[in-house]
Design a protein around this motif. Structure first.
Motif, PDB file in Angstrom:
ATOM      1  N   VAL A  84      38.568  41.782  76.849  1.00 38.64           N
ATOM      2  CA  VAL A  84      37.993  41.478  78.160  1.00 38.64           C
ATOM      3  C   VAL A  84      37.846  39.968  78.250  1.00 38.64           C
ATOM      4  O   VAL A  84      37.794  39.263  77.222  1.00 38.64           O
ATOM      5  CB  VAL A  84      36.636  42.163  78.413  1.00 38.64           C
ATOM      6  CG1 VAL A  84      36.804  43.660  78.503  1.00 38.64           C
ATOM      7  CG2 VAL A  84      35.611  41.777  77.358  1.00 38.64           C
ATOM      8  N   ILE A  85      37.799  39.471  79.479  1.00 43.03           N
ATOM      9  CA  ILE A  85      37.643  38.040  79.738  1.00 43.03           C
ATOM     10  C   ILE A  85      36.228  37.805  80.256  1.00 43.03           C
ATOM     11  O   ILE A  85      35.781  38.478  81.196  1.00 43.03           O
ATOM     12  CB  ILE A  85      38.658  37.555  80.782  1.00 43.03           C
ATOM     13  CG1 ILE A  85      40.085  37.908  80.360  1.00 43.03           C
ATOM     14  CG2 ILE A  85      38.518  36.058  81.026  1.00 43.03           C
ATOM     15  CD1 ILE A  85      41.103  37.816  81.487  1.00 43.03           C
ATOM     16  N   GLU A  86      35.527  36.865  79.650  1.00 46.34           N
ATOM     17  CA  GLU A  86      34.216  36.455  80.133  1.00 46.34           C
ATOM     18  C   GLU A  86      34.295  35.022  80.648  1.00 46.34           C
ATOM     19  O   GLU A  86      34.993  34.179  80.072  1.00 46.34           O
ATOM     20  CB  GLU A  86      33.167  36.531  79.026  1.00 46.34           C
ATOM     21  CG  GLU A  86      32.840  37.945  78.582  1.00 46.34           C
ATOM     22  CD  GLU A  86      31.733  37.988  77.535  1.00 46.34           C
ATOM     23  OE1 GLU A  86      31.422  36.916  76.946  1.00 46.34           O
ATOM     24  OE2 GLU A  86      31.202  39.074  77.289  1.00 46.34           O
ATOM     25  N   TYR A  87      33.572  34.782  81.734  1.00 45.22           N
ATOM     26  CA  TYR A  87      33.489  33.436  82.306  1.00 45.22           C
ATOM     27  C   TYR A  87      32.028  33.123  82.565  1.00 45.22           C
ATOM     28  O   TYR A  87      31.349  33.841  83.296  1.00 45.22           O
ATOM     29  CB  TYR A  87      34.293  33.360  83.605  1.00 45.22           C
ATOM     30  CG  TYR A  87      34.239  32.014  84.305  1.00 45.22           C
ATOM     31  CD1 TYR A  87      34.786  30.872  83.717  1.00 45.22           C
ATOM     32  CD2 TYR A  87      33.631  31.884  85.555  1.00 45.22           C
ATOM     33  CE1 TYR A  87      34.740  29.643  84.355  1.00 45.22           C
ATOM     34  CE2 TYR A  87      33.594  30.658  86.209  1.00 45.22           C
ATOM     35  CZ  TYR A  87      34.144  29.545  85.595  1.00 45.22           C
ATOM     36  OH  TYR A  87      34.097  28.325  86.227  1.00 45.22           O
ATOM     37  N   ARG A  96      40.163  29.146  89.340  1.00 44.21           N
ATOM     38  CA  ARG A  96      39.391  28.242  88.492  1.00 44.21           C
ATOM     39  C   ARG A  96      40.055  28.011  87.132  1.00 44.21           C
ATOM     40  O   ARG A  96      39.430  27.455  86.226  1.00 44.21           O
ATOM     41  CB  ARG A  96      37.974  28.791  88.294  1.00 44.21           C
ATOM     42  CG  ARG A  96      37.212  29.002  89.590  1.00 44.21           C
ATOM     43  CD  ARG A  96      35.783  29.436  89.342  1.00 44.21           C
ATOM     44  NE  ARG A  96      35.132  29.874  90.567  1.00 44.21           N
ATOM     45  CZ  ARG A  96      33.865  30.266  90.654  1.00 44.21           C
ATOM     46  NH1 ARG A  96      33.106  30.250  89.559  1.00 44.21           N
ATOM     47  NH2 ARG A  96      33.360  30.664  91.803  1.00 44.21           N
ATOM     48  N   GLY A  97      41.268  28.482  86.976  1.00 43.75           N
ATOM     49  CA  GLY A  97      41.956  28.311  85.705  1.00 43.75           C
ATOM     50  C   GLY A  97      41.565  29.321  84.653  1.00 43.75           C
ATOM     51  O   GLY A  97      41.938  29.188  83.485  1.00 43.75           O
ATOM     52  N   VAL A  98      40.826  30.355  85.041  1.00 43.07           N
ATOM     53  CA  VAL A  98      40.360  31.349  84.075  1.00 43.07           C
ATOM     54  C   VAL A  98      41.534  32.109  83.461  1.00 43.07           C
ATOM     55  O   VAL A  98      41.645  32.236  82.232  1.00 43.07           O
ATOM     56  CB  VAL A  98      39.366  32.335  84.736  1.00 43.07           C
ATOM     57  CG1 VAL A  98      39.009  33.466  83.769  1.00 43.07           C
ATOM     58  CG2 VAL A  98      38.108  31.603  85.184  1.00 43.07           C
ATOM     59  N   ARG A 111      47.050  15.676  83.046  1.00 45.66           N
ATOM     60  CA  ARG A 111      48.006  14.814  83.755  1.00 45.66           C
ATOM     61  C   ARG A 111      47.862  14.929  85.267  1.00 45.66           C
ATOM     62  O   ARG A 111      48.615  14.313  86.009  1.00 45.66           O
ATOM     63  CB  ARG A 111      49.435  15.181  83.353  1.00 45.66           C
ATOM     64  CG  ARG A 111      49.818  14.736  81.945  1.00 45.66           C
ATOM     65  CD  ARG A 111      51.324  14.719  81.771  1.00 45.66           C
ATOM     66  NE  ARG A 111      51.909  16.030  81.979  1.00 45.66           N
ATOM     67  CZ  ARG A 111      52.228  16.870  80.992  1.00 45.66           C
ATOM     68  NH1 ARG A 111      51.990  16.543  79.736  1.00 45.66           N
ATOM     69  NH2 ARG A 111      52.782  18.036  81.261  1.00 45.66           N
ATOM     70  N   GLY A 112      46.915  15.764  85.708  1.00 47.55           N
ATOM     71  CA  GLY A 112      46.657  15.868  87.133  1.00 47.55           C
ATOM     72  C   GLY A 112      47.335  17.027  87.811  1.00 47.55           C
ATOM     73  O   GLY A 112      47.337  17.119  89.044  1.00 47.55           O
ATOM     74  N   ALA A 113      47.920  17.961  87.026  1.00 50.64           N
ATOM     75  CA  ALA A 113      48.530  19.132  87.641  1.00 50.64           C
ATOM     76  C   ALA A 113      47.449  19.990  88.255  1.00 50.64           C
ATOM     77  O   ALA A 113      46.368  20.127  87.696  1.00 50.64           O
ATOM     78  CB  ALA A 113      49.308  19.928  86.594  1.00 50.64           C
ATOM     79  N   PRO A 114      47.700  20.594  89.442  1.00 47.86           N
ATOM     80  CA  PRO A 114      46.702  21.459  90.054  1.00 47.86           C
ATOM     81  C   PRO A 114      46.494  22.711  89.221  1.00 47.86           C
ATOM     82  O   PRO A 114      47.345  23.094  88.434  1.00 47.86           O
ATOM     83  CB  PRO A 114      47.325  21.818  91.416  1.00 47.86           C
ATOM     84  CG  PRO A 114      48.792  21.637  91.218  1.00 47.86           C
ATOM     85  CD  PRO A 114      48.933  20.500  90.245  1.00 47.86           C
ATOM     86  N   ASN A 115      45.331  23.351  89.391  1.00 47.90           N
ATOM     87  CA  ASN A 115      45.047  24.601  88.686  1.00 47.90           C
ATOM     88  C   ASN A 115      46.110  25.635  88.985  1.00 47.90           C
ATOM     89  O   ASN A 115      46.544  25.789  90.122  1.00 47.90           O
ATOM     90  CB  ASN A 115      43.685  25.177  89.120  1.00 47.90           C
ATOM     91  CG  ASN A 115      42.547  24.549  88.367  1.00 47.90           C
ATOM     92  OD1 ASN A 115      42.751  23.761  87.441  1.00 47.90           O
ATOM     93  ND2 ASN A 115      41.340  24.879  88.766  1.00 47.90           N
ATOM     94  N   ALA A 116      46.495  26.376  87.950  1.00 44.30           N
ATOM     95  CA  ALA A 116      47.367  27.521  88.193  1.00 44.30           C
ATOM     96  C   ALA A 116      46.580  28.565  88.949  1.00 44.30           C
ATOM     97  O   ALA A 116      45.409  28.789  88.691  1.00 44.30           O
ATOM     98  CB  ALA A 116      47.854  28.086  86.868  1.00 44.30           C
ATOM     99  N   GLY A 117      47.217  29.214  89.899  1.00 49.16           N
ATOM    100  CA  GLY A 117      46.541  30.271  90.630  1.00 49.16           C
ATOM    101  C   GLY A 117      46.324  31.473  89.745  1.00 49.16           C
ATOM    102  O   GLY A 117      47.173  31.828  88.950  1.00 49.16           O
TER     103      GLY A 117
END
Length: 220
Positions: free
Chosen positions: A72-75, A109-111, A195-201
């Motif tokens: 499971v993923i926790e944030y 949010r990059g989670v 390097r300034g890349a936007p967050n992956a969706g």
């Protein structure tokens, strides 16, 4: 496994209440990408969607057999999704495939890319796999951005590969091998963000990592 606010840990029976609440709240968000059970063929068995406890017991059994890694993923201390490495094959292949879903409330949010990167590093560095793949419906643009930002290679199309949202759906195959990320995928992901890349969706779902293979999909 932990990276900042994001934790990847084994799924537990006592996660049931929280898991069900998050999954229920995200029904509409997940449905277009969720594995479903096809109608039985002539003389074939009638399969039923497992309960949460049945799902966890199956995942644990497969994990003990060395065929699956269920997380499971926790944030920020709360459960927000699920990630499973399934279909683990040894011998001359040493490969597995990743499936996941995440709470819409934390999407963007990059989670998910962080969780996938941690899981892939674990597969390569601890488990000893050589190759990891992710299969995604062509229409699932947010999920495609996750693997593209992480540098997965697109390998081609698998026509009518999985039963998703009530029909057999085409899937694109994305993959990485251990020698492509000698420094680690998580480290490469952090470097790309610096390097300034936007967050992956993030995506609602890549298949459904909670459904056993014989009743739908175990992790694509």
């Amino acid at each position: 496994m932990t990276d900042g606010d994001i934790v990847l840990r084994p799924i537990r029976l006592r996660d049931q209440r929280t898991w069900r609440e998050v999954n229920r709240r995200n029904r509409d968000w997940l449905r277009p990408w969720e594995a479903t059970i096809p109608p039985p063929g002539p003389g074939g068995p009638i399969a039923h969607r497992p309960t949460y406890r049945q799902m966890v017991r199956h995942l644990r059994s497969e994990a003990h057999a060395g065929r699956m890694l269920p997380f499971v993923i926790e944030y920020r201390g709360r459960l927000v999704g699920q990630l499973t490495v399934a279909g683990i094959t040894w011998g001359s292949m040493c490969s597995g495939h990743v499936g996941y879903w995440v709470d819409e409330a934390v999407a963007g949010r990059g989670v998910m890319p962080t969780a996938v990167a941690m899981a892939v590093d674990h597969c390569f560095r601890t488990v000893g796999l050589h190759r990891v793949e992710v299969c995604i419906r062509p229409e699932n643009a947010p999920s495609r951005r996750v693997v593209e930002k992480l540098g997965f290679r697109e390998e081609g199309l698998r026509p009518r590969y999985l039963h998703i949202d009530g029909a057999w759906r085409d899937h694109l195959v994305f993959a990485l091998t251990a020698d492509e990320v000698p420094e680690g995928l998580l480290r490469r992901w952090h470097r790309s963000r610096q390097r300034g890349a936007p967050n992956a969706g993030d995506t609602g779902n890549v298949g459904n990592p909670g459904i056993p293979r014989n009743t739908g999909n175990a992790g694509n």
